[in-house]
Design a protein around this motif. Structure first.
Motif, mmCIF file in Angstrom:
data_model
loop_
_atom_site.group_PDB
_atom_site.id
_atom_site.type_symbol
_atom_site.label_atom_id
_atom_site.label_comp_id
_atom_site.label_asym_id
_atom_site.label_seq_id
_atom_site.Cartn_x
_atom_site.Cartn_y
_atom_site.Cartn_z
ATOM 1 N N ILE B 111 0.832 -1.200 0.000
ATOM 2 C CA ILE B 111 0.000 0.000 0.000
ATOM 3 C C ILE B 111 0.862 1.242 0.000
ATOM 4 O O ILE B 111 0.630 2.180 -0.779
ATOM 5 C CB ILE B 111 -0.980 -0.010 1.191
ATOM 6 C CG1 ILE B 111 -1.984 -1.134 0.998
ATOM 7 C CG2 ILE B 111 -1.695 1.315 1.321
ATOM 8 C CD1 ILE B 111 -2.975 -1.255 2.115
ATOM 9 N N ILE B 112 1.895 1.284 0.880
ATOM 10 C CA ILE B 112 2.702 2.505 0.851
ATOM 11 C C ILE B 112 3.497 2.599 -0.442
ATOM 12 O O ILE B 112 3.758 3.707 -0.923
ATOM 13 C CB ILE B 112 3.688 2.684 2.031
ATOM 14 C CG1 ILE B 112 4.179 1.378 2.597
ATOM 15 C CG2 ILE B 112 3.141 3.562 3.090
ATOM 16 C CD1 ILE B 112 5.317 1.597 3.550
ATOM 17 N N LEU B 113 3.850 1.467 -1.023
ATOM 18 C CA LEU B 113 4.546 1.524 -2.308
ATOM 19 C C LEU B 113 3.637 2.177 -3.346
ATOM 20 O O LEU B 113 4.042 3.113 -4.044
ATOM 21 C CB LEU B 113 4.927 0.107 -2.763
ATOM 22 C CG LEU B 113 5.666 0.020 -4.085
ATOM 23 C CD1 LEU B 113 7.019 0.702 -3.981
ATOM 24 C CD2 LEU B 113 5.852 -1.424 -4.512
ATOM 25 N N ALA B 114 2.388 1.710 -3.400
ATOM 26 C CA ALA B 114 1.451 2.270 -4.377
ATOM 27 C C ALA B 114 1.232 3.760 -4.109
ATOM 28 O O ALA B 114 1.279 4.580 -5.028
ATOM 29 C CB ALA B 114 0.132 1.510 -4.310
ATOM 30 N N LEU B 115 1.016 4.104 -2.838
ATOM 31 C CA LEU B 115 0.765 5.507 -2.506
ATOM 32 C C LEU B 115 1.943 6.399 -2.891
ATOM 33 O O LEU B 115 1.762 7.478 -3.463
ATOM 34 C CB LEU B 115 0.503 5.666 -1.000
ATOM 35 C CG LEU B 115 -0.882 5.233 -0.522
ATOM 36 C CD1 LEU B 115 -0.969 5.366 0.990
ATOM 37 C CD2 LEU B 115 -1.950 6.096 -1.183
ATOM 38 N N SER B 116 3.172 5.928 -2.576
ATOM 39 C CA SER B 116 4.312 6.794 -2.878
ATOM 40 C C SER B 116 4.528 6.920 -4.376
ATOM 41 O O SER B 116 4.921 7.978 -4.861
ATOM 42 C CB SER B 116 5.587 6.321 -2.183
ATOM 43 O OG SER B 116 5.645 4.945 -2.116
ATOM 44 N N LEU B 117 4.225 5.854 -5.128
ATOM 45 C CA LEU B 117 4.382 5.974 -6.575
ATOM 46 C C LEU B 117 3.360 6.936 -7.153
ATOM 47 O O LEU B 117 3.675 7.734 -8.043
ATOM 48 C CB LEU B 117 4.268 4.589 -7.232
ATOM 49 C CG LEU B 117 5.491 3.715 -7.021
ATOM 50 C CD1 LEU B 117 5.361 2.396 -7.752
ATOM 51 C CD2 LEU B 117 6.763 4.425 -7.482
ATOM 52 N N VAL B 118 2.142 6.877 -6.633
ATOM 53 C CA VAL B 118 1.113 7.807 -7.093
ATOM 54 C C VAL B 118 1.549 9.244 -6.813
ATOM 55 O O VAL B 118 1.503 10.119 -7.679
ATOM 56 C CB VAL B 118 -0.237 7.506 -6.402
ATOM 57 C CG1 VAL B 118 -1.166 8.681 -6.521
ATOM 58 C CG2 VAL B 118 -0.863 6.259 -6.983
ATOM 59 N N ASN C 351 15.295 6.214 -3.247
ATOM 60 C CA ASN C 351 14.988 6.495 -1.852
ATOM 61 C C ASN C 351 13.671 5.875 -1.429
ATOM 62 O O ASN C 351 13.561 5.273 -0.373
ATOM 63 C CB ASN C 351 14.915 8.013 -1.619
ATOM 64 C CG ASN C 351 16.248 8.569 -1.219
ATOM 65 O OD1 ASN C 351 16.778 8.226 -0.179
ATOM 66 N ND2 ASN C 351 16.813 9.398 -2.060
ATOM 67 N N ILE C 352 12.655 6.050 -2.265
ATOM 68 C CA ILE C 352 11.331 5.515 -1.931
ATOM 69 C C ILE C 352 11.431 4.008 -1.715
ATOM 70 O O ILE C 352 10.980 3.457 -0.707
ATOM 71 C CB ILE C 352 10.311 5.812 -3.041
ATOM 72 C CG1 ILE C 352 10.057 7.310 -3.142
ATOM 73 C CG2 ILE C 352 8.997 5.078 -2.790
ATOM 74 C CD1 ILE C 352 9.119 7.694 -4.271
ATOM 75 N N LEU C 353 12.053 3.312 -2.682
ATOM 76 C CA LEU C 353 12.121 1.853 -2.593
ATOM 77 C C LEU C 353 12.934 1.399 -1.386
ATOM 78 O O LEU C 353 12.547 0.474 -0.677
ATOM 79 C CB LEU C 353 12.710 1.282 -3.881
ATOM 80 C CG LEU C 353 11.862 1.496 -5.132
ATOM 81 C CD1 LEU C 353 12.589 0.965 -6.356
ATOM 82 C CD2 LEU C 353 10.513 0.811 -4.992
ATOM 83 N N MET C 354 14.055 2.091 -1.129
ATOM 84 C CA MET C 354 14.887 1.683 -0.001
ATOM 85 C C MET C 354 14.145 1.865 1.320
ATOM 86 O O MET C 354 14.166 0.994 2.192
ATOM 87 C CB MET C 354 16.161 2.540 0.054
ATOM 88 C CG MET C 354 17.061 2.402 -1.133
ATOM 89 S SD MET C 354 18.392 1.248 -0.836
ATOM 90 C CE MET C 354 17.778 -0.162 -1.661
ATOM 91 N N ILE C 355 13.470 3.007 1.457
ATOM 92 C CA ILE C 355 12.791 3.256 2.730
ATOM 93 C C ILE C 355 11.635 2.284 2.916
ATOM 94 O O ILE C 355 11.406 1.787 4.020
ATOM 95 C CB ILE C 355 12.290 4.720 2.800
ATOM 96 C CG1 ILE C 355 13.476 5.653 2.897
ATOM 97 C CG2 ILE C 355 11.374 4.915 3.983
ATOM 98 C CD1 ILE C 355 14.389 5.330 4.058
ATOM 99 N N ILE C 356 10.923 1.979 1.844
ATOM 100 C CA ILE C 356 9.832 1.017 1.991
ATOM 101 C C ILE C 356 10.393 -0.360 2.360
ATOM 102 O O ILE C 356 9.834 -1.060 3.210
ATOM 103 C CB ILE C 356 8.978 0.950 0.717
ATOM 104 C CG1 ILE C 356 8.303 2.293 0.508
ATOM 105 C CG2 ILE C 356 7.947 -0.152 0.820
ATOM 106 C CD1 ILE C 356 7.396 2.347 -0.689
#
Lengths: 174, 128, 623
Positions: B111-118, C351-356
């Motif tokens: 979910i956070i992956l999807a949200l951050s990509l959006v 950054n996004i991928l690493m933090i997730i």
């Protein structure tokens, strides 16, 4: 809005720390998971008497009794350490049915052991291959279970019983 | 028109990856490989964080024997796992079950992956 | 006597740190700066004396010291007596303190930063030191003295008596503990509002160093697990491993983000956040490992009161840091130039991928604890969970890694796009061929494709850079490529050694030969050795290919007299492209049961990591 996002790490830190603190204070042993059988009915297995091949009891037939089941073996050193305490429990609770299950052991050795060190059990069952232990989720010896009058498993203890455990945890339940 | 290309590219990549996941490996079905498969997902209860597959303790050996017997009786993996969970608790299975209790555990990362990509895509749009 | 010297050293370093703390508030007085610096130097000397006293006690097997008594034995070989100094809880915390002051000491020679910023950083680093040294003084004292006279110690777990494991903690701590300096830099920078180019340069250099050391420390741990634990694995998603991986990932994100700021783009807030996060994760990790709440192959002897102390330290240090962060962080006014796809956006995605990934690992590690508190039901979150979540999340990152260094900051054009496309297509064809000739496996396919893509694209970038710049400023232009190629090689190693590993369970009698995958194994003989603290039963195997001998491998079993433990020593023949891994089992009727693993390309894992470390270290620059 911005400040809310910025405060997120701190909020998380506090929440996580509270859970960790509670867990720490409960003093749980990571090597001893809570039993999967708590609040479940006692497994309906048959047990052959150690001293008499023809005598058999079925665990689900032991109704309206408080039962203490103790898994032990003659080769298990901690079992020998807790052995005298079983007599004590029997003395303090004369109505308690103490059931011993001889787990992965030779009949001959078990009989000798009980003759030598005394037999605190009302009945000793044979579990040569460990299948009875499997039903109870036993993975180490000794293990002790408490069953209440309605036939439900209410307590499990892994390891040799001590006076402290008996007074603090077992007695209150009886 | 960069964006439709962008969407196409990302969809393609993810579809490609999901497709690959859906293709399961074809290995020789044998009891030995099934035992390896199942015991690698189980925790050895007398060890410090090891699988039953990789451990040679008495406990692990007896569980392996039991599983071998059950496989010979044609029991399915699920039946064997449920059998063990009923006796040893969910603790013995290394993969947390996908149930209500663990929903957060399984879904949160995606979910956070999807949200951050959006969020990221929206920022790119804003930039142009 | 030696315990007294050791304790005094520790205690004086503590007092001197209080002096540093106090003297900071008297900035205007004439000699305050001199006192500050001399206090740092002397506290470093004191803690060194303390540390070496403990080591001396170990070397001399001085059992009046309780710590030495608990963890050592006179028959231990000298190397392991020395390493025994930090192979236990109290000693390792002492090493932690040494490294913490060491960073403060080294930093005090920094000439780049403004004086105020430098002194405030030293102030906070000292404050951190005070926190941890009070923990050691009051809850983990290595200098307790035995009340009874003891002639012999209790010995050390034999699996810990190993060279790789001896250097593993120091290297790990140079990373872990080094992040404390980054935290101090961040807080000092925030308070003085001096997060500028100079701050970024200094932080970048220190972060690169700490991160490289941490990489080495983690790799050593894995390398040791591979040859010692005997089932060919090297990463188990064990809680202690996860706990070291989290700061590593945060550090990696930080290293990348610091690079972002060198080209007009600024993500000030995010960089400061990551700087605080790294050490927060380090403290959190230390708490999880030493409080005894997790089951792990790696557990220290633990005590819940120690756990509570560290938890309080964690709460205090991190809440203070994040509160400063909330109130003092500002963002730059420049908007990020985000395009699809330029270098900035790939760094943001990284950054996004690493933090997730980091959050997922954290969630997986503490979830069982949360569930057990709520419902008294214990669940396991093991390898299957992480393999299904963390790995897929990282995959797009690996894909982007191949072209990211070549992207431009300003535009979303990739120079020489065609050559990259050609490389991708070529690599997918090669991957398909490999799968066809061996067997098809999902992860195998993905892993090989990704690693080939990364290596291929990086080589193309190398070539382009050479055409454009020659060998001028080689490191500045190509350092990222070196690191990425390292990652590619590592992925290749990981994929092949897991997917294409062959495992055979065979039984051998003396002089019997068996064939595995074209190699012939023969058990020549078994030998028995009597060594200083163990007896060894060794099986001597010879490996032949095409009737020519290629190696002699000697797996064994050892019986340690003192701890009465039996360990299995794996016999490995390491070859560039494959490891031959033999484990001696039990003997029945003169037949030995033997496990043989053939691990293709497993050594690529270590080569890849070495490249990453080299790249990290050479990235440390003056400008």
């Amino acid at each position: 809005m911005n400040k809310l996002i910025l405060s997120l790490p701190i909020i998380l830190i506090f929440i996580i720390s509270i859970f960790l603190l509670i867990f720490l204070l409960q003093n749980k042993d990571p090597n001893v998971p809570p039993s999967a059988l708590l609040d479940k009915k006692i497994p309906p297995v048959n047990l052959v008497d150690l001293f008499n091949d023809n005598k058999l009891i079925n665990l689900s037939n032991l109704k309206n009794k408080e039962i203490l089941i103790n898994f032990f073996a003659s080769w298990c050193a901690p079992c020998k350490v807790e052995h005298p305490l079983l007599f004590q429990i029997k003395k303090q609770n004369p109505n308690l049915y103490i059931l011993g299950i001889n787990h992965k052991d030779k009949k001959h050795d078990a009989i000798n052991y009980l003759n030598q060190d005394g037999n605190p059990y009302d009945f000793v069952g044979v579990d040569k291959k460990g299948l009875i232990g499997l039903e109870f989720g036993v993975f180490g010896l000794p293990e002790t279970f408490l069953i209440n009058k309605s036939g439900k498993i209410i307590y499990k203890y892994l390891g040799p019983l001590t006076k402290k455990v008996i007074t603090n945890e077992i007695q209150p339940l009886l | 028109m960069k964006y439709s290309l962008f969407y196409k590219k990302s969809l393609f990549i993810y579809f490609y990856i999901i497709l690959i996941f859906l293709i399961t490996t074809i290995s020789e079905a044998s009891i030995e490989s099934d035992i390896k498969n199942i015991t690698s997902k189980l925790r050895c209860m007398t060890c410090q964080n090891q699988t039953i597959y990789s451990s040679d303790t008495e406990f692990s050996l007896s569980i392996k024997k039991i599983i071998r017997q059950k496989l010979k009786n044609n029991e399915s993996e699920k039946e064997i796992m449920d059998f063990l969970i009923n006796r040893y608790g969910e603790y013995i299975v290394l993969e947390p079950k996908f149930n209500k209790q663990n929903l957060f555990l399984w879904l949160f990362p995606f979910i956070i992956l999807a949200l951050s990509l959006v969020f990221f895509i929206l920022r790119i749009r804003k930039n142009t | 006597m030696i315990s007294l010297i050791g304790f005094s050293g520790l205690f004086f370093s503590f007092l001197l740190s209080i002096l540093i703390f106090v003297i900071y508030f008297f900035q205007n007085k004439k000699y305050s700066e001199k006192i500050l610096y001399y206090a740092i130097y002397s506290s470093f000397v004191c803690i060194l004396i303390s540390f070496f006293s403990l080591m001396f006690a170990y070397i001399n097997s001085d059992f009046t010291n309780y710590n030495v008594f608990q963890n050592s034995h006179s028959s231990k070989p000298l190397l392991y007596k020395i390493a025994g100094t930090w192979s236990n809880h109290e000693g390792s915390m002492l090493l932690w303190l040494v490294i913490m002051i060491f960073y403060n000491f080294l930093f005090s020679f920094n000439k780049t930063l403004d004086n105020n910023l430098k002194k405030l950083t030293i102030f906070f680093q000292t404050l951190l030191y005070l926190c941890f040294s009070s923990y050691v003084l009051f809850a983990s004292n290595p200098f307790l003295v035995n009340s009874i006279e003891m002639n012999e110690g209790l010995g050390l777990n034999p699996i810990l008596q190993d060279p790789a494991l001896a250097i593993h903690p120091p290297m790990l701590y140079f990373g872990y503990v080094g992040f404390s300096l980054i935290l101090s830099l961040a807080i000092a920078g925030l308070i003085l509002d001096k997060i500028n180019t100079k701050w970024i340069l200094v932080t970048k250099n220190w972060t690169l160093f700490c991160w490289s050391m941490l990489t080495g420390g983690i790799a050593l741990g894995s390398y040791w697990a591979y040859y010692e634990l005997g089932w060919g694995g090297w990463w188990f998603w064990d809680p202690v491993e996860n706990v070291s991986l989290m700061p590593w990932i945060a550090g990696l994100a930080l290293v990348h983000s610091l690079m972002l700021t060198q080209k007009e783009q600024l993500l000030k807030r995010w960089i400061v956040f990551l700087s605080i996060l790294c050490f927060s994760l380090s403290i959190f990790g230390t708490f999880l490992v030493r409080s005894g709440i997790l089951t792990s192959v790696h557990s220290f002897a633990s005590d819940s009161s120690r756990g509570i102390f560290i938890l309080i330290l964690f709460l205090v240090i991190t809440s203070f840091s994040f509160i400063v962060f909330i109130f003092k962080s500002t963002d730059s006014n420049k908007n990020l130039n985000l395009l699809f796809l330029n270098k900035t956006s790939t760094l943001v995605i990284n950054n996004i991928l690493m933090i997730i990934a980091c959050i997922t690992i954290l969630l997986g590690t503490i979830y069982p604890i949360i569930i057990e508190v709520i419902s008294n039901n214990r669940i396991s979150v093991g390898a299957p969970y992480y393999n299904s979540t963390v790995l897929p999340i990282l995959l797009p990152g690996f894909l982007l890694m191949s072209v990211a260094p070549a992207l431009s900051w300003q535009t979303n054009k990739l120079p020489k796009l065609k050559s990259y496309l050609f490389s991708f297509i070529l690599m997918s064809i090669i991957t398909l061929l490999v799968s066809y000739f061996t067997f098809f496996n999902t992860w195998g396919f993905i892993g090989i494709f990704l690693s080939l893509s990364i290596i291929g694209a990086s080589l193309i970038s190398f070539y382009n850079n050479y055409n454009n710049y020659g060998l001028k400023k080689f490191i500045i232009y190509n350092n990222a490529l070196i690191a990425h190629i390292g990652v590619g090689i590592m992925i290749m190693g990981i994929t092949c050694s897991s997917v294409f590993q062959s495992e055979s369970n065979l039984s051998f009698s003396i002089n019997e030969t068996k064939e595995v995958n074209g190699y012939v194994y023969k058990l020549e003989e078994t030998k028995i050795y009597n060594k200083k603290n163990y007896q060894e039963l060794m099986g001597v195997f010879k490996i032949y290919k095409n009737n020519k001998i290629i190696a002699k491998v000697k797996p064994s079993k050892r019986y340690y007299n003192v701890s009465k433990m039996i360990t299995t020593e794996v016999g490995i023949y390491r070859h560039w492209f494959q490891d031959f891994y033999i484990i001696l089992g039990s003997e029945n009727d003169n037949k030995w049961s033997v496990k043989i693993y053939q691990n293709p390309l497993v050594n690529f894992i270590w080569f890849g990591v070495v490249l990453m470390i080299i790249s990290g270290l050479i990235g440390i620059r003056k400008k």
